[in-house]
Design an enzyme around this catalytic site. Structure first.
Site: not given
Length: 257
Positions: A136, A148
């Protein structure tokens, strides 16, 4: 000649489904890995109707037994491994359920390491293979939550390190770093994205097409979207504190892990 095989984790929606449909269209047999048997079966039926074979492998990658089952299948040999499964959570780190945080780490990091390790020996024996690790932009810019972003930064560093070690082997490892993509990801995580400007959203097919073009060109890190390339480039040259402030203003730094 037998058809090449692509194993894809998390293929029942979003980016994973996009890769599954693309590899099926490109003549690959598929192994689809996810927890939701009903959705797996539905996707398998759709793809088999287009030709080719689809193997359904139900597994929870947050669980060691699930990871072991997928690793056993990978050891038998595949041409492509797409480590796409992953999830984010809402709420701040200090209020999050530690069990949920551990599950996130197990899926986003441990599964990527375990499955890549299982896939590489057969790929190296064959002198051909590709590992696609879906990371990401959050792993490239500071301030996008905590666990995350950290998990995706690990995936990027892991992919870059392996890519160097595998040079000349015929096997490639790549990290795909999308920004905001129109999928179920944010709604599942309980993150409100209503205020995000529309130009920041990417479409699944565009992410898949661009990433596979980058992989074919030998790029280890793929960042789909010109605006995300610019965002990452700017973040690399500005002071970290300023980059964190900019990230908070654009996307918010609270309310997510």
């Amino acid at each position: 000649m037998p058809r090449p095989v692509a194993l894809i984790t998390g293929p029942t929606s979003g980016i994973g489904a996009g890769y599954a449909r693309r590899y099926a269209a490109d003549g690959y047999d598929l192994v689809l890995v996810a927890r939701d048997v009903d959705r797996l079966t539905k996707l398998a039926a759709e793809l088999e109707a287009r030709g080719g074979n689809v193997e359904v492998l139900p597994a929870d990658l947050a669980d060691a037994a699930g990871r072991d089952a997928v690793a056993e299948r990978l050891a038998a040999g595949v041409r492509i491994l797409v480590n796409n499964a992953g999830f984010g959570t809402s709420g701040d780190f200090w209020t999050a359920d530690p069990t949920l945080l551990q599950a996130q780490l197990d899926v986003n990091v441990t599964a990527v390491m375990r499955l890549t390790r299982a896939a590489l020996p057969a790929m190296l024996d064959a002198g051909a293979g590709t590992v696609v690790n879906v990371a990401s932009v959050a792993g490239l810019v500071p301030g996008r939550g905590s666990t995350y972003s950290a998990s995706k930064a690990w995936v990027i560093a892991f992919s870059e390190g392996l890519a160097v070690g595998l040079q000349g082997s015929g096997v490639g490892v790549h990290a795909v770093c999308p920004g905001y993509v129109r999928t179920e990801f944010h709604s599942r995580a309980g993150i409100d994205m209503a205020k995000l400007p529309s130009f920041m959203w990417l479409e699944v097919d565009d992410v898949v097409d661009k990433s596979l073009a980058d992989i074919a060109a030998g790029r280890v890190i793929s960042i789909p979207g010109v605006h995300y390339k610019a965002l990452v480039a700017a973040g690399r040259i500005m002071p970290r504190g300023l980059a964190r402030a900019a990230t908070k203003r654009i996307g918010g730094g609270r309310g997510r892990t």
